[in-house]
Each structure stands twice: as C-alpha cells, then as structure tokens.
Design a protein around this motif. Structure first.
Motif, PDB file in Angstrom:
ATOM      1  N   ILE A 105      56.987  46.923  58.913  1.00 61.64           N
ATOM      2  CA  ILE A 105      56.953  45.807  57.965  1.00 61.64           C
ATOM      3  C   ILE A 105      56.939  44.456  58.659  1.00 61.64           C
ATOM      4  O   ILE A 105      56.325  43.509  58.160  1.00 61.64           O
ATOM      5  CB  ILE A 105      58.125  45.891  56.970  1.00 61.64           C
ATOM      6  CG1 ILE A 105      58.223  47.302  56.386  1.00 61.64           C
ATOM      7  CG2 ILE A 105      57.943  44.878  55.856  1.00 61.64           C
ATOM      8  CD1 ILE A 105      56.962  47.800  55.717  1.00 61.64           C
ATOM      9  N   ASN A 106      57.590  44.328  59.806  1.00 62.14           N
ATOM     10  CA  ASN A 106      57.487  43.071  60.547  1.00 62.14           C
ATOM     11  C   ASN A 106      56.026  42.660  60.769  1.00 62.14           C
ATOM     12  O   ASN A 106      55.669  41.491  60.593  1.00 62.14           O
ATOM     13  CB  ASN A 106      58.236  43.161  61.876  1.00 62.14           C
ATOM     14  CG  ASN A 106      59.707  42.792  61.734  1.00 62.14           C
ATOM     15  OD1 ASN A 106      60.547  43.668  61.562  1.00 62.14           O
ATOM     16  ND2 ASN A 106      60.011  41.512  61.793  1.00 62.14           N
ATOM     17  N   PRO A 107      55.133  43.601  61.158  1.00 62.59           N
ATOM     18  CA  PRO A 107      53.725  43.211  61.308  1.00 62.59           C
ATOM     19  C   PRO A 107      53.077  42.749  60.010  1.00 62.59           C
ATOM     20  O   PRO A 107      52.217  41.866  60.022  1.00 62.59           O
ATOM     21  CB  PRO A 107      53.062  44.491  61.836  1.00 62.59           C
ATOM     22  CG  PRO A 107      54.160  45.247  62.507  1.00 62.59           C
ATOM     23  CD  PRO A 107      55.363  44.977  61.663  1.00 62.59           C
ATOM     24  N   LYS A 108      53.474  43.342  58.867  1.00 64.49           N
ATOM     25  CA  LYS A 108      52.939  42.881  57.589  1.00 64.49           C
ATOM     26  C   LYS A 108      53.282  41.413  57.359  1.00 64.49           C
ATOM     27  O   LYS A 108      52.446  40.616  56.914  1.00 64.49           O
ATOM     28  CB  LYS A 108      53.520  43.705  56.432  1.00 64.49           C
ATOM     29  CG  LYS A 108      52.913  45.055  56.197  1.00 64.49           C
ATOM     30  CD  LYS A 108      53.447  45.603  54.871  1.00 64.49           C
ATOM     31  CE  LYS A 108      52.963  47.000  54.591  1.00 64.49           C
ATOM     32  NZ  LYS A 108      53.413  47.487  53.265  1.00 64.49           N
ATOM     33  N   PHE A 109      54.538  41.052  57.617  1.00 67.38           N
ATOM     34  CA  PHE A 109      54.970  39.679  57.406  1.00 67.38           C
ATOM     35  C   PHE A 109      54.196  38.729  58.316  1.00 67.38           C
ATOM     36  O   PHE A 109      53.861  37.613  57.931  1.00 67.38           O
ATOM     37  CB  PHE A 109      56.467  39.554  57.654  1.00 67.38           C
ATOM     38  CG  PHE A 109      57.332  40.010  56.500  1.00 67.38           C
ATOM     39  CD1 PHE A 109      56.922  41.016  55.640  1.00 67.38           C
ATOM     40  CD2 PHE A 109      58.570  39.433  56.277  1.00 67.38           C
ATOM     41  CE1 PHE A 109      57.709  41.435  54.591  1.00 67.38           C
ATOM     42  CE2 PHE A 109      59.373  39.826  55.227  1.00 67.38           C
ATOM     43  CZ  PHE A 109      58.951  40.837  54.374  1.00 67.38           C
ATOM     44  N   VAL A 175      51.960  54.261  63.946  1.00 70.12           N
ATOM     45  CA  VAL A 175      50.522  53.979  63.907  1.00 70.12           C
ATOM     46  C   VAL A 175      50.180  52.989  62.793  1.00 70.12           C
ATOM     47  O   VAL A 175      49.312  52.119  62.973  1.00 70.12           O
ATOM     48  CB  VAL A 175      49.684  55.264  63.767  1.00 70.12           C
ATOM     49  CG1 VAL A 175      49.740  56.084  65.038  1.00 70.12           C
ATOM     50  CG2 VAL A 175      50.106  56.103  62.566  1.00 70.12           C
ATOM     51  N   TYR A 176      50.852  53.090  61.654  1.00 71.54           N
ATOM     52  CA  TYR A 176      50.559  52.147  60.578  1.00 71.54           C
ATOM     53  C   TYR A 176      51.025  50.741  60.953  1.00 71.54           C
ATOM     54  O   TYR A 176      50.291  49.760  60.746  1.00 71.54           O
ATOM     55  CB  TYR A 176      51.221  52.588  59.277  1.00 71.54           C
ATOM     56  CG  TYR A 176      50.899  51.681  58.115  1.00 71.54           C
ATOM     57  CD1 TYR A 176      49.627  51.676  57.551  1.00 71.54           C
ATOM     58  CD2 TYR A 176      51.853  50.823  57.590  1.00 71.54           C
ATOM     59  CE1 TYR A 176      49.318  50.837  56.488  1.00 71.54           C
ATOM     60  CE2 TYR A 176      51.552  49.981  56.529  1.00 71.54           C
ATOM     61  CZ  TYR A 176      50.289  49.989  55.981  1.00 71.54           C
ATOM     62  OH  TYR A 176      49.986  49.150  54.940  1.00 71.54           O
ATOM     63  N   GLY A 177      52.221  50.631  61.509  1.00 73.53           N
ATOM     64  CA  GLY A 177      52.711  49.321  61.926  1.00 73.53           C
ATOM     65  C   GLY A 177      51.820  48.687  62.970  1.00 73.53           C
ATOM     66  O   GLY A 177      51.579  47.469  62.954  1.00 73.53           O
ATOM     67  N   ALA A 207      44.195  51.235  72.163  1.00 75.79           N
ATOM     68  CA  ALA A 207      45.347  52.140  72.172  1.00 75.79           C
ATOM     69  C   ALA A 207      45.375  52.988  70.908  1.00 75.79           C
ATOM     70  O   ALA A 207      45.643  54.201  70.961  1.00 75.79           O
ATOM     71  CB  ALA A 207      46.640  51.341  72.308  1.00 75.79           C
ATOM     72  N   LEU A 208      45.094  52.378  69.747  1.00 80.13           N
ATOM     73  CA  LEU A 208      45.046  53.147  68.504  1.00 80.13           C
ATOM     74  C   LEU A 208      43.946  54.209  68.555  1.00 80.13           C
ATOM     75  O   LEU A 208      44.091  55.294  67.975  1.00 80.13           O
ATOM     76  CB  LEU A 208      44.809  52.207  67.322  1.00 80.13           C
ATOM     77  CG  LEU A 208      46.013  51.370  66.884  1.00 80.13           C
ATOM     78  CD1 LEU A 208      45.593  50.287  65.895  1.00 80.13           C
ATOM     79  CD2 LEU A 208      47.091  52.261  66.264  1.00 80.13           C
ATOM     80  N   HIS A 259      47.383  56.790  57.894  1.00 83.02           N
ATOM     81  CA  HIS A 259      46.047  56.778  58.496  1.00 83.02           C
ATOM     82  C   HIS A 259      45.199  55.613  57.997  1.00 83.02           C
ATOM     83  O   HIS A 259      44.269  55.187  58.692  1.00 83.02           O
ATOM     84  CB  HIS A 259      45.311  58.099  58.205  1.00 83.02           C
ATOM     85  CG  HIS A 259      45.732  59.236  59.083  1.00 83.02           C
ATOM     86  ND1 HIS A 259      46.980  59.802  59.022  1.00 83.02           N
ATOM     87  CD2 HIS A 259      45.066  59.899  60.060  1.00 83.02           C
ATOM     88  CE1 HIS A 259      47.072  60.782  59.915  1.00 83.02           C
ATOM     89  NE2 HIS A 259      45.919  60.858  60.562  1.00 83.02           N
ATOM     90  N   CYS A 260      45.515  55.103  56.800  1.00 86.44           N
ATOM     91  CA  CYS A 260      44.645  54.077  56.220  1.00 86.44           C
ATOM     92  C   CYS A 260      44.636  52.801  57.050  1.00 86.44           C
ATOM     93  O   CYS A 260      43.603  52.127  57.152  1.00 86.44           O
ATOM     94  CB  CYS A 260      45.067  53.776  54.783  1.00 86.44           C
ATOM     95  SG  CYS A 260      46.652  52.905  54.624  1.00 86.44           S
ATOM     96  N   GLY A 261      45.772  52.452  57.641  1.00 85.74           N
ATOM     97  CA  GLY A 261      45.852  51.198  58.385  1.00 85.74           C
ATOM     98  C   GLY A 261      44.897  51.158  59.562  1.00 85.74           C
ATOM     99  O   GLY A 261      44.202  50.150  59.790  1.00 85.74           O
ATOM    100  N   SER A 262      44.820  52.243  60.318  1.00 89.56           N
ATOM    101  CA  SER A 262      43.933  52.268  61.482  1.00 89.56           C
ATOM    102  C   SER A 262      42.470  52.215  61.067  1.00 89.56           C
ATOM    103  O   SER A 262      41.652  51.548  61.708  1.00 89.56           O
ATOM    104  CB  SER A 262      44.193  53.519  62.328  1.00 89.56           C
ATOM    105  OG  SER A 262      45.457  53.442  62.953  1.00 89.56           O
ATOM    106  N   ILE A 263      42.116  52.927  59.997  1.00 88.26           N
ATOM    107  CA  ILE A 263      40.724  52.879  59.524  1.00 88.26           C
ATOM    108  C   ILE A 263      40.349  51.452  59.161  1.00 88.26           C
ATOM    109  O   ILE A 263      39.299  50.937  59.562  1.00 88.26           O
ATOM    110  CB  ILE A 263      40.541  53.824  58.321  1.00 88.26           C
ATOM    111  CG1 ILE A 263      40.733  55.281  58.757  1.00 88.26           C
ATOM    112  CG2 ILE A 263      39.172  53.621  57.673  1.00 88.26           C
ATOM    113  CD1 ILE A 263      40.822  56.266  57.612  1.00 88.26           C
ATOM    114  N   ARG A 264      41.219  50.801  58.428  1.00 86.73           N
ATOM    115  CA  ARG A 264      40.947  49.437  57.973  1.00 86.73           C
ATOM    116  C   ARG A 264      40.881  48.468  59.146  1.00 86.73           C
ATOM    117  O   ARG A 264      39.945  47.662  59.263  1.00 86.73           O
ATOM    118  CB  ARG A 264      42.043  49.029  56.988  1.00 86.73           C
ATOM    119  CG  ARG A 264      41.876  47.697  56.323  1.00 86.73           C
ATOM    120  CD  ARG A 264      43.004  47.516  55.323  1.00 86.73           C
ATOM    121  NE  ARG A 264      43.135  46.146  54.877  1.00 86.73           N
ATOM    122  CZ  ARG A 264      44.260  45.637  54.402  1.00 86.73           C
ATOM    123  NH1 ARG A 264      45.347  46.381  54.318  1.00 86.73           N
ATOM    124  NH2 ARG A 264      44.312  44.374  53.999  1.00 86.73           N
ATOM    125  N   ALA A 265      41.877  48.538  60.039  1.00 87.38           N
ATOM    126  CA  ALA A 265      41.943  47.586  61.151  1.00 87.38           C
ATOM    127  C   ALA A 265      40.815  47.809  62.150  1.00 87.38           C
ATOM    128  O   ALA A 265      40.212  46.843  62.647  1.00 87.38           O
ATOM    129  CB  ALA A 265      43.300  47.702  61.845  1.00 87.38           C
TER     130      ALA A 265
END
Length: 649
Positions: A105-109, A175-177, A207-208, A259-265
């Motif tokens: 969550i820190n990365p979201k902020f 991985v999501y963070g 790295a991801l 998994h969604c975060g890596s696909i999007r990023a």
C-alpha cells in the motif's frame, strides 16, 4: 527506448497558458536519491484569480482531503510506513499497522500523491511525499526489488488475516506492491522529467520479468506463503513454485489481484520506453490469467459448459476481478488486441448486471468502486462503447461518499463506540480523527462503517484523478468535455450548476473547437445553447454537440431541465449482495431520488452507530448557491493509462 519515452511524455505536453516553478532534485551517481521536493512548487502563475463559481461538485476539494489522508496516515516513527487500518468506530479512534501496508500500500500512496497535487496545486505536507518515496528506494535491493524489511520492532511483520503467520523473519518483496511502485515511478518521472528515474524503472521492470516463472508459452508468480501473499523472499527466491490454483481466485489473496499489477505496469512501461522484455513478460502473464479455468460460472444453462468463461463471466472477489480487467484492457491497447478488449467489455457488462448497484457506483468495498470508475473511462477511451454516464453516476455518488470528510460525524460516534483495544507501537491514538480526514471506507446506502483500510484509500483517490483528468481533454486545438463537472483546465473552464439547475457555462481560453457530451437523461429537444449570449444550434456527433470557430474568451452556455426521478432497489445491508433482488425477504427496499445522475435522497435510513452519508437535502433546491474560489490550473498532467487520448502531462 529514449525516443519512445520522449513521445509518451510529449503526449502529456506542457500547457503554454500557465507555468509552474520547477521542483528541485537531488540525485546521486547511482540514482538512489528521490526528488528533494516531490510536489510541485506552486506558483501564482498557475492560479486563476478569485471569482464567483457554482458551489457544486468540485473534485479538487476531495483531492485536498485526500492529501491529508495519504500523508497523515503514514507513521514517521516507522519510516513512513502506512497505518493500514483506521479504526474510527472505537473510543478513542486509532490507527493500526498491518503486514499488508508496507509491501503493497505504501507504493499506492506514492502513486496517488502527485496526482492529488496536480489536481489541487497544494504543497501541504509535501515534504512527506519525498520521505515516503525515499523510504521505498532505501528498501530496494541490488536486484531492483522493493522489500518489506524485517524489524523486530514491527511485530506485525509476519501477518494476520489473508497474510501468513509463519514466523519467517525474512525480508520479502510483494509482486503487486512492486508493480505499484513501478507505476508510481512512472508517475513521478512524468512530473519531474528527471532522468534519475530511468535506470531505477528499468531495473524494477526487469526484476518483475526475471522472477516470473516460465512454463511453455506462459508465466506466473507463485505464492511462497510468507508475509503478504505472493511474495518473493530476499536471498531465497520463491519458497514454493507451483502454479496458483483456481481456488486462489475466491479470496483477497487472489491470483488475479497479485498478477494484475505486473501486467498493467509492464504494459505501460513498454508503451513508455519500448522495452521488449516488459511486453513479452506481460504477454506470457496474460496467457496464464486468461485461461478458461479462471473464468466462468459453475453452470451455464443456455449455451453449455465452458461458454460462460468465453463470455468473460466470473465469480469471486469483485476488486480482484475489476483490477484484473483494468490490467487486461491496458495490455490490449498496448498489444493491439481487440479480442481481449471485447473480453473486458463483456466482463464489465456482466459485473453491472450481477454485482452491486451500478446506478450509484456501489460495488462493495471502496477499492472496487474506484476500479469501476477507471474501467468505465478506459472502455470509452478504447472505443468499446460510450460509458460516460456510468462514470458520471459513479463519481457523483459512491466515489465521493466513500471518503471521510467530516470530523464532526466521526466525533458523534463516541457515545455508541466501544472502548478501543490499543497496542503500542502497532496502534496510535494520536490525533486519529484529524489524520483520518481524506481516507476511504466502504459505504452502504445510507451510512458507512467507521473503518478504513489503506488499499481503498489508494484506489479511490487515484480514481478521483482519473475522473478529474478525463472531464476535459484536448488535442490539436480541439477540446472535449466528457463530464459536466467543475474543472479548470488550460483550455477552458467548466462551471456546472448540476444538480440544482440544468445550466453549464464553458469559458473558453485557447480552444478553436469544443465538443460537449450531453448526459443520457437530458431531453435533447429541450437543450438550449448559446455562444456569447447568442442562440446557436450546434451539430451533433453521437452523444456530443460540437461548437466550431471559437475564439479566446468566448462563453458557451448550455441550459436544459433537470430530470427528477424516483427509483426503488432492494439491498442487503451486509456483504457483496446483488442489490437488484426482487425478493423482499432478500433485503430492505430503499427509495432513491435522483436529480439527473445525482442521488439527492435515500430512505429508509439506518445511521445509528455509523458514519452517515448521502446527507444531501441541499441538492433539492432549484437555485444554485455561489461561492468565491481561487482555482489552480496544472500545466502538466500524468498519463494514467496507456490509451488515454489527448494532450496530457
């Protein structure tokens, strides 16, 4: 790669009508230092002098609240780690750490804060932005991954709830963070243009890619079951390597969610830089998450077994699925995959008919409400339909009602709240109410449980930006107004009197052509248009009316009757129920009154012991109140998804 990165940023070009003092940056040779001033240094040149304006919905006000919630729920005693939970229904209220805060969550902020500052021009608490990002850079290993570091003082490190309590005193990278940190870096890079971010983004993206496990023509991330779900142990790698199973889709620790975060990023990073490894890995991940076994409903009585998966029907956690749909749609744009875009559209439509109350953007938890705002905009941008009325309904209602903005309503809970069970240092009662203004909850129809979690705050505040930035778009001297919501832009200013009156004034600055989307509820036969007080009949293109040959300082006025409607819905006050049940025994029948797309009244009410929402009697008036405002116009916007059209930055 540099050429692609430059073109991506130029799509969000600096507006020439306003200026901003550039931030100062401190960089070391290894690129380890974050910007010394993460926020814009606000310049008076970006402000419109004080003027009278309608006292109606202005998303900038909510961005101001969000800056408070995003910065003040970070804990300086623990290097600006987020307090993941905000407990407002106890006496006294308190903030609480949890395992999932630091790694995800820190990365979201960090991604949301520059968006809120672009909206508002506020530099309040701006030093905290930089300290937050610096903490995450300091917690980044030589492999490029961001780690939640073990510290014996952080007794919550091993986790509770959907995390794991295995007593592993291990630094772990979620991985999501990490994908959200890559998105945050791309946002900061667009704002600063500082090349110090380029090697760090490259290293994290690669790295991801490198830690994804490859099988045949697909890739996936396993769940090591340490700390936060789907986390990579520092120095040890994946403690387990098996593929996530179907049952992972049914809980918050969902395969879709992580998994969604890596696909999007990775898709967006490829769009920004042309990096081949990123799009190749995103493609392999998409092949895995779109396997039929992860989609569909148990029975399909019309077309037979298996077809519900082909038609993108789904079951399970709404936020995890909505977030995955956002990722798949962004990937489909970057990879030019129209079939996948249609798949997302079908899944979105299925969501509207099976989950929540779409009329007001109510889809369960705050995270999902924010996701659906994003999806409605993205689908419109992607040419999959016109979903702007969905966006308008979501934003005017549940999106803004999910934000805690009134300290008095929180204080009124004291007389019915249980005594707090506080444990220091995991918990803090220090100025909890002041610090919680701007955080996000999960609202029902008349009230909200006085409780917030950081993931919802991160998602909903970003959705504020998505809606605000998408309200007005500009390209090649032509401006598009998608939503009739107050917005000051470099190209024109929108003054909206909705829902009090059907009156919208557009004050042109630089546009030669302006296209305005007319909401579906407006009677086109009663729409009246003026340019500089002269009646005109503009041509219509789809749901847009088009004004051509405009000059600076031209004033466009739209007038139309506001439609007043009463609707009835059955709602179960708990759980993620289908809110459109017809069986009275399934829940309570509520009466909802709308003016246009704005919910102005709901009954019956159950407010006792909760934070009341939809207190909107003032919207029942027929005369628009006015106020004096000093508006701020950002010279740069952040391109928040790869398919966003127009001049941004």
């Amino acid at each position: 790669m540099k050429s692609t990165r430059r073109s991506f940023i130029q799509q969000a070009s600096v507006a020439t009508a306003v200026a901003m003092t550039p931030p100062t940056f401190v960089a070391s040779l290894d690129g380890r230092k974050a910007p010394a001033n993460a926020a814009f240094a606000v310049s008076s040149e970006g402000q419109i002098p004080q003027t009278a304006a309608p006292d109606t919905l202005d998303l900038v006000e909510y961005a101001d609240h969000a800056i408070n919630g995003l910065t003040q729920t970070l804990d300086p005693q623990f290097n600006y780690e987020i307090f993941f939970r905000v407990q407002l229904g106890t006496n006294p209220p308190y903030l609480q750490h949890d395992t999932t805060g630091l790694p995800t969550i820190n990365p979201k902020f960090a991604e949301s804060l520059p968006m809120m500052r672009i909206m508002s021009g506020s530099s309040k608490y701006s030093d905290i932005d930089q300290k937050l990002m610096q903490m995450m850079l300091d917690n980044t290993g030589e492999d490029g991954l961001y780690y939640a570091r073990y510290d014996p003082r952080r007794t919550w490190h091993e986790g509770v709830g959907h995390n794991y309590n295995k007593q592993f005193h291990i630094d772990f990278a979620n991985v999501y963070g990490n994908s959200r940190l890559l998105l945050a870096m791309m946002a900061w890079y667009q704002v600063s243009r500082d090349p110090v971010w380029e090697p760090r983004m490259d290293k994290l993206a690669h790295a991801l890619c490198q830690i994804a496990i490859q099988r045949e023509d697909y890739s996936y991330y396993p769940d090591s079951q340490i700390g936060e779900a789907f986390s990579y142990a520092k120095g040890l790698g994946w403690l387990r390597s098996e593929e996530p199973m179907v049952e992972h889709t049914g809980a918050e620790g969902s395969m879709f969610m992580y998994h969604c975060g890596s696909i999007r990023a990775l898709a967006r990073y490829h769009a920004m830089t042309g990096d081949r490894l990123s799009i190749e890995t995103a493609t392999r991940l998409v092949r895995f998450v779109t396997r039929p076994k992860f989609w569909g409903v148990p029975t399909d009585k019309i077309l037979g077994a298996g077809t519900s998966a082909e038609r993108a029907q789904w079951q399970g956690h709404p936020h995890a699925h909505a977030a995955m749909l956002m990722a798949l749609l962004e990937y489909s744009h970057v990879a030019n995959d129209p079939r996948l875009a249609r798949f997302v559209r079908n899944a979105y439509q299925y969501d509207l008919s099976h989950y929540g109350l779409p009329r007001i953007g109510m889809f369960g938890e705050g995270c999902t409400n924010g996701d659906m705002v994003a999806l409605s905009i993205m689908l419109s941008d992607a040419g999959q339909g016109d979903y702007w009325d969905d966006t308008d309904s979501y934003v005017r209602n549940h999106l803004i009602e999910s934000i805690f903005t009134d300290p008095e309503r929180i204080r009124n809970l004291d007389r019915v709240s249980p005594v707090a069970d506080v444990s220091i240092p995991q918990d803090s009662t220090d100025e909890a109410i002041r610090r919680s203004i701007g955080v996000v909850g999960s609202p029902g129809l008349t009230s909200m449980v006085p409780f917030s979690i950081g993931c919802c705050t991160g998602n909903v505040t970003e959705a504020l930006y998505y809606a605000w930035a998408s309200t007005v778009r500009h390209k090649n001297n032509a401006t598009t107004v998608n939503l009739l919501i107050n917005r000051a832009s470099p190209w024109l200013v929108v003054d909206s009197s909705l829902p009090y009156e059907g009156k919208v004034l557009l004050k042109n600055k630089t546009s030669e052509q302006v296209s305005v989307r007319i909401p579906a509820w407006v009677d086109r036969g009663q729409l009246r248009c003026q340019v500089n007080e002269k009646t005109v009949v503009p041509p219509t293109v789809g749901n847009f009316i088009v004004f051509d040959g405009l000059k600076p300082n031209d004033a466009i006025k739209l007038e139309f009757p506001v439609k007043d409607e009463t609707e009835h819905y059955t709602y179960r006050p708990t759980g993620f129920a289908n809110l459109q049940e017809t069986n009275e025994d399934a829940g309570i029948i509520y009466t909802l009154r709308f003016r246009g797309n704005t919910l102005v009244d709901v009954s019956p009410r159950e407010d006792e012991g909760y934070y009341p929402i939809y207190k909107r009697d003032h919207y029942k008036q027929n005369q628009t109140p006015q106020r004096e405002v000093t508006r701020y116009v950002a010279p740069r916007l952040i391109k928040w998804w790869a398919g966003e059209p127009g001049d941004q930055v």
